[in-house]
Structures are given as structure tokens and as C-alpha cells.
Design an enzyme around this catalytic site. Structure first.
Site, PDB file in Angstrom:
ATOM      1  N   GLU A 137     -18.982  -6.696  27.938  1.00 28.28           N
ATOM      2  CA  GLU A 137     -18.834  -6.056  26.624  1.00 28.28           C
ATOM      3  C   GLU A 137     -19.931  -5.001  26.430  1.00 28.28           C
ATOM      4  O   GLU A 137     -19.730  -4.016  25.731  1.00 28.28           O
ATOM      5  CB  GLU A 137     -18.899  -7.108  25.503  1.00 28.28           C
ATOM      6  CG  GLU A 137     -18.185  -6.662  24.238  1.00 28.28           C
ATOM      7  CD  GLU A 137     -17.969  -7.780  23.236  1.00 28.28           C
ATOM      8  OE1 GLU A 137     -16.812  -8.009  22.852  1.00 28.28           O
ATOM      9  OE2 GLU A 137     -18.958  -8.417  22.831  1.00 28.28           O
ATOM     10  N   HIS A 155     -15.189 -24.764  48.009  1.00 27.31           N
ATOM     11  CA  HIS A 155     -13.920 -25.394  48.360  1.00 27.31           C
ATOM     12  C   HIS A 155     -12.762 -24.691  47.686  1.00 27.31           C
ATOM     13  O   HIS A 155     -11.673 -25.220  47.593  1.00 27.31           O
ATOM     14  CB  HIS A 155     -13.969 -26.871  47.985  1.00 27.31           C
ATOM     15  CG  HIS A 155     -15.127 -27.560  48.645  1.00 27.31           C
ATOM     16  ND1 HIS A 155     -15.047 -28.140  49.890  1.00 27.31           N
ATOM     17  CD2 HIS A 155     -16.424 -27.670  48.261  1.00 27.31           C
ATOM     18  CE1 HIS A 155     -16.228 -28.621  50.227  1.00 27.31           C
ATOM     19  NE2 HIS A 155     -17.086 -28.335  49.261  1.00 27.31           N
ATOM     20  N   LYS A 170      -7.359  -5.787  18.180  1.00 24.31           N
ATOM     21  CA  LYS A 170      -7.305  -6.434  16.863  1.00 24.31           C
ATOM     22  C   LYS A 170      -6.319  -5.695  15.966  1.00 24.31           C
ATOM     23  O   LYS A 170      -5.529  -6.317  15.260  1.00 24.31           O
ATOM     24  CB  LYS A 170      -8.686  -6.409  16.207  1.00 24.31           C
ATOM     25  CG  LYS A 170      -9.673  -7.375  16.821  1.00 24.31           C
ATOM     26  CD  LYS A 170     -10.941  -7.387  15.986  1.00 24.31           C
ATOM     27  CE  LYS A 170     -12.069  -8.049  16.721  1.00 24.31           C
ATOM     28  NZ  LYS A 170     -13.367  -7.817  16.119  1.00 24.31           N
TER      29      LYS A 170
HETATM   30  O1  LIG Z   1     -19.089 -13.143  15.066  1.00 24.85           O
HETATM   31  P1  LIG Z   1     -17.822 -12.436  14.807  1.00 24.85           P
HETATM   32  O2  LIG Z   1     -17.996 -11.283  13.855  1.00 24.85           O
HETATM   33  O3  LIG Z   1     -16.755 -13.381  14.341  1.00 24.85           O
HETATM   34  O4  LIG Z   1     -17.345 -11.797  16.136  1.00 24.85           O
HETATM   35  C1  LIG Z   1     -16.977 -12.535  17.256  1.00 24.85           C
HETATM   36  C2  LIG Z   1     -16.768 -11.626  18.447  1.00 24.85           C
HETATM   37  O5  LIG Z   1     -15.648 -10.818  18.217  1.00 24.85           O
HETATM   38  C3  LIG Z   1     -15.660  -9.436  18.380  1.00 24.85           C
HETATM   39  O6  LIG Z   1     -14.373  -9.067  18.748  1.00 24.85           O
HETATM   40  C4  LIG Z   1     -16.681  -8.823  19.295  1.00 24.85           C
HETATM   41  O7  LIG Z   1     -16.133  -8.104  20.340  1.00 24.85           O
HETATM   42  C5  LIG Z   1     -17.653  -9.821  19.843  1.00 24.85           C
HETATM   43  O8  LIG Z   1     -18.802  -9.141  20.251  1.00 24.85           O
HETATM   44  C6  LIG Z   1     -17.994 -10.843  18.811  1.00 24.85           C
HETATM   45  O9  LIG Z   1     -18.976 -11.707  19.310  1.00 24.85           O
END
Ligand SMILES: O=P(O)(O)OC[C@H]1O[C@H](O)[C@H](O)[C@@H](O)[C@@H]1O
Length: 533
Positions: free
Chosen positions: A319, A348, A462
Site C-alpha cells: 500500500e 513442503h 470502494k
Molecule cells: O481504519 P479505517 O479508516 O477503517 O481504514 C481501514 C483501511 O482501509 C482503507 O481502505 C485503507 O486502504 C487502509 O490503509 C486502511 O487501513
């Protein structure tokens, strides 16, 4: 590899209990000298970052995970107090949970911990839980929701079983708006209600101030709220409340973790490349992958408890480094793929390909000198006396034998490897490993000129997911319309009706049908199947 090359490049710091062998990466003798100007520039960029420069230009943020273990380095009294104050609250909260001062509504002590989070808000806590836990002796047993998979959630809830009334739930999300975590929280709350328990009296939040999660927690009067600051990235958040609160509740010595990280920070802050294991790691990545991810990083700890380390590093490295653009805005499509599991188990499985197949990787072996935990290592473990599996040989000797044997077998076939050795696995040494890789990633990002501290690519998936959810709502509305044909409609016809993609509509309808939300009349060919409410 020759003994003289080993002697030339082996790094050992006995005070830390850390060693690094880079001699089996076949860089030429002048490589370190050639790279020295770039490395010095990387040290300067890191020094600026540590003193509070905006090191994440896209998001206009400071990057402060190094301050978490040395608050006095943070710029400004407000930040310093926030870090130290939160740490104190974590210790206090854990102590009160352990003493029973904070107890379950039925008056029993909280004996189980459910952690809900994903990505950086889960991988660190999972790594620490597995690496340092002492089943049966921890202050609390721990389970996780790290997805929106209902079956996975049921699996975890079934395992909790009758302990739900004594379960403390820590919901972790920096943004406070991550869908998987929100869903996990709602599923957990529903399970508590179904058992006649009030969720607010079990729940704790770790999140950014004012986030959606923070607002819910405040409005519902949860047991406690701990902050997650915008200058700590999710993948470098293990040593703030995200990682420290679950660890402290489990009974792990969080001060030793912080001390280990601080000790490595001190060593790796020094701009002397040959004496800086994070710089040496970054340079080896650069040589092995030609500074463009040409080879994959295979993480092979010869230690069961470090099984999750490769998964943790996968996020930290991929990331941070997997970026389309460099700092000048040029398309570079950077990154290093990371995978791994543990030795000798992997011997293995996929080590066959590593030795004889496509040569598109370099290995990082992680060796732990001490075989078994003991009461002195901060984990409160009980040392079992080693047995001899053969005269003068223990299981642990075999583990080392397999590591050294595999390393040689790979070298014989020109497959490069790095070896990282720690004296023992403890809260302190795990803190050290985390800090070492955090800095190696930061230095490497400077060498290749990218921003390691943002993740613009994650948003695309997302956004597309919320488009799918919106499409599902439209499809259901169309199916439920008064005039909808009683015999049903094809996915294609429904898609046209809601102006959505036929392929996505088909996938959504198949899922709804499998879960009994819509009815399906299967026909041949498959795309003439009919769906109805
Ligand atoms: O801690 P949050 O805001 O729920 O995010 C959780 C995760 O989701 C995101 O998509 C990011 O890419 C991550 O870097 C992050 O750790």
C-alpha cells in the site's frame, strides 16, 4: 557465497539483539557507494518527516508514527501531550478492565475481547495477538471481525458462544466510515441485543475525532473512546491506540513494544548507511527489484508465531509503494509484491518453485535464535524443557537446519536472500521489527521518488462497490413494482429498466436469488433465466 563477503556485509547489533545479512543479494562491490548520494537524500527526507514536515503532500498531512514511541520528538506540546495522555489512558483502561473496576454489566470481569477492524486497523492487532499471545494465560482471549463476510462473522460469534456477556468489543477505524467495519459493528451489536445485552456497555471505539464512528460511540454512550490521529497512517498504526489497546487488554507488555521500536528508530535514524539496517534493507530491495518491483519479496520467518508478519508487511509495503505516479507526477507504476508464510512449512509447498522455477523473487528469511519462550521474555510464557528428537538434536535445531539448508539451496541456484536474525520473539523484538520495516519502506520510497503515505488507488474499489449497492436497490425496487410481470424478467431487461450494467445486474440478481431475497426461474440459455420478487 564466500565467508569474506559475509564478513564484509554482515550487520550485527548485539545491544538490540538484531542482525542483518545482505551478503546473499548479489550486488556489486561499488553498489553501496554508488547509491550513497540517494541514500543521504532519503535520510534528509526522513529527518524532515520526523520533525513534522508535510511528508504526505497529496493529503497535506504530517507523518508522525515515529513520535508514538518518543513523544518528545513530536512538534508541539499539544501533540506530545496527546500521545502521552492517550498512552496513559490505554494503560489505565486495561488495568481497570483487568482489575474488574470496569466490568461486564452482569458484574463479571470482561474475559474476552472482540476486535472489529480491517486493513491497518486489524493486521497489526492480529499480528501481535498471534505473535505474543499465551493461550490460556493471557488476561483476555481475543477474536476478530476483519471483513463483511456474514459467514466469517458467524464463525467468530459461534466461537465466542456463551462468553458474549463477558465480551468487550473494540471497534477500530481511523476514518470511522469503513463499510466492512461498520457492518461488523452492526452485526456484533445485533448479536448482543439478541442475547439481551446492551451493546453500549460492551463497546469501545478507536477512531478519528468527529468521525461517524466517533459520533455513534458518543451518542450511544460507549464505555470509552480512544483517538486515532490523521498523522498516523493505518498501516503504521500498530503503536498507537489501534494496536496498543488490544495488546494491553490481552496482557502484552506494550511498553516493551514501544521501547523496542524506539531503540530501532534510534539506530536507523543515523545517516550512516553501513550501520543502518533499515537503509541496508531499502538498498537491497532497490538492487533486487531494480528499483521498479522487478522481483517479489518473499517473507519466510522460521517461526510459527510470525506467520502473520508477511500479511502485515504485504499491506505496509504494497500500500505504501504500489503507486501509479511518482512525486513529479510521472507514471511509474511502482511497487514490490510481498507474499510469504513460514518455514519450514513452506519447504513442503512452494519452495520447489523458488528453487527451480521462475526466478522472479528474493527471499527475506527471518530467524529467531531462541527456540522456546521463557518467563524472562516479557510474554510470561512457561518454558518447556527441550527434548532431544535425535541424540544432541532438538526440534529447534531442525528448524534452523531447514532454514540454513533452504538458504544454501537457493543460493546454489542464484536466488538471492536476505537474513534477518533476532535473539528472541518478545514484545520488544516485535516492536523492533515493526519499526525496522516502517523505516525501510520510508527510505525506499525516497530512493524511488514516490509518496509512501497515501493510497489513492484504494478509493476506486470502494466507489465502485457503492455503485453496486445502489444498483441492487434499484433492481429490487423494479422487481417490487406493482406492474412487474408475474413470471419474472431477465437480468438484461431489468438492467435496461434501471439503466444499469447487464453484467453487474446479473451478478447481483444471482446473489440475491442464492440468498432467497428474489426468486429465480432457471432457463436455458442461462441469460434467459427469469427473476421476480
Ligand atoms: O481504519 P479505517 O479508516 O477503517 O481504514 C481501514 C483501511 O482501509 C482503507 O481502505 C485503507 O486502504 C487502509 O490503509 C486502511 O487501513
Amino acid at each position: 557465497m564466500t565467508w569474506s563477503r559475509f564478513k564484509e556485509y554482515f550487520y550485527q547489533n548485539t545491544e538490540l539483539g538484531l542482525a542483518l545479512d545482505i551478503s546473499r543479494i548479489p550486488f556489486p562491490e561499488d553498489f553501496l557507494a554508488t547509491k550513497e548520494p540517494a541514500m543521504q537524500a532519503a535520510f534528509s527526507a526522513m529527518a524532515a518527516l520526523e520533525s513534522g514536515a508535510i511528508a504526505n503532500p497529496d493529503e497535506q498531512r504530517m507523518v508522525g508514527h515515529y513520535w508514538l514511541r518518543r513523544p518528545e520528538l513530536a512538534p508541539g506540546a499539544e501533540l506530545r501531550d496527546a500521545i502521552s495522555g492517550t498512552l496513559q489512558r490505554i494503560r489505565q483502561f486495561a488495568a481497570e478492565v483487568h482489575s474488574g473496576a470496569i466490568s461486564a454489566p452482569d458484574g463479571q470481569p470482561f474475559s474476552h475481547l472482540l476486535v472489529i477492524g480491517i486493513g491497518g486497523s486489524a493486521l497489526g492487532p492480529q499480528l501481535v495477538h498471534h505473535a505474543l499471545g499465551q493461550p490460556g494465560r493471557d488476561r483476555m482471549s481475543v477474536s476478530f471481525f476483519d471483513n463483511t463476510d456474514p459467514d466469517g462473522i458467524d464463525y467468530a460469534l459461534d466461537a465466542i458462544g456463551g462468553k458474549l456477556a463477558q465480551t468487550l468489543v473494540v471497534v477500530i477505524s481511523k476514518s470511522g466510515g469503513t463499510a466492512e467495519t461498520r457492518n461488523g459493528m452492526l452485526e456484533a451489536a445485533a448479536a448482543f441485543r439478541a442475547a439481551g445485552l446492551a451493546p453500549a456497555r460492551h463497546f469501545v471505539a478507536v477512531t478519528g475525532e468527529g468521525s461517524q464512528l466517533d459520533k455513534v460511540a458518543a451518542a450511544e454512550g460507549w464505555l470509552a473512546r480512544f483517538p486515532m490521529w490523521d498523522w498516523v497512517g493505518g498501516r503504521t498504526s500498530e503503536l498507537c491506540a489501534v494496536g496498543l489497546l488490544p495488546a494491553a487488554l490481552q496482557g502484552i507488555d506494550i511498553d516493551a513494544m514501544l521501547a523496542g521500536a524506539a531503540a530501532v528508530d534510534e539506530v536507523t535514524r543515523r545517516p550512516i548507511t553501513r550501520e543502518n539496517p533499515a537503509a541496508l534493507l531499502a538498498l537491497m530491495w532497490h538492487f533486487a527489484t531494480e528499483g521498479r518491483g522487478a522481483k517479489d519479496m518473499v517473507i519466510l520467518p522460521y517461526k510459527d508465531r510470525l506467520l502473520l508478519f508477511s500479511r502485515y508487511l504485504q499491506q505496509l509495503v504494497m500500500e505504501s509503494l504500489g503507486k501509479e505516479l511518482d512525486l513529479e507526477g510521472r507514471v511509474v507504476n511502482q511497487g514490490i509484491a510481498v507474499y510469504g508464510n513460514k518455514g519450514s512449512t513452506d519447504q513442503h509447498a512452494y519452495v520447489q518453485q523458488l528453487r527451480e522455477g521462475v526466478n522472479n523473487f528474493f527471499v527475506t528469511f527471518i530467524e529467531v535464535l531462541k527456540d522456546r519462550s521463557s518467563s524472562g521474555d516479557g510474554r510470561g510464557g512457561r518454558a518447556r524443557a527441550p527434548i532431544q528428537v535425535e541424540p544432541d538434536v532438538s526440534s529447534g535445531d531442525y528448524l534452523q537446519g531447514f532454514y540454513l539448508g533452504t538458504r544454501d539451496a537457493l543460493s546454489e541456484k542464484d536466488r538471492g536472500s536476505i537474513s534477518l536474525t533476532i535473539d528472541e520473539l518478545s514484545p520488544r523484538s516485535l516492536g523492533m521489527l515493526i519499526a525496522l520495516y516502517e523505516r525501510a519502506v520510508g527510505l525506499y520510497a525516497s530512493l524511488i521518488g514516490i509518496n509512501a503515505y497515501h493510497q489513492p488507488g484504494v478509493e476506486a474499489g470502494k466507489k465502485a462497490a457503492s455503485g453496486v449497492i445502489a444498483l441492487q436497490r434499484k433492481l429490487l425496487a423494479a422487481l417490487r413494482e406493482a406492474g412487474a410481470p408475474a413470471e419474472g424478467q431477465t437480468a438484461e431487461a431489468l438492467a435496461a429498466q434501471v439503466a444499469g450494467s447487464p453484467e453487474l445486474s446479473f451478478k447481483v440478481l444471482e446473489h440475491l436469488a442464492a440468498n432467497g431475497v428474489v426468486k429465480k426461474q432457471a432457463r436455458t440459455p442461462w441469460h434467459s433465466s427469469l427473476y421476480r420478487a
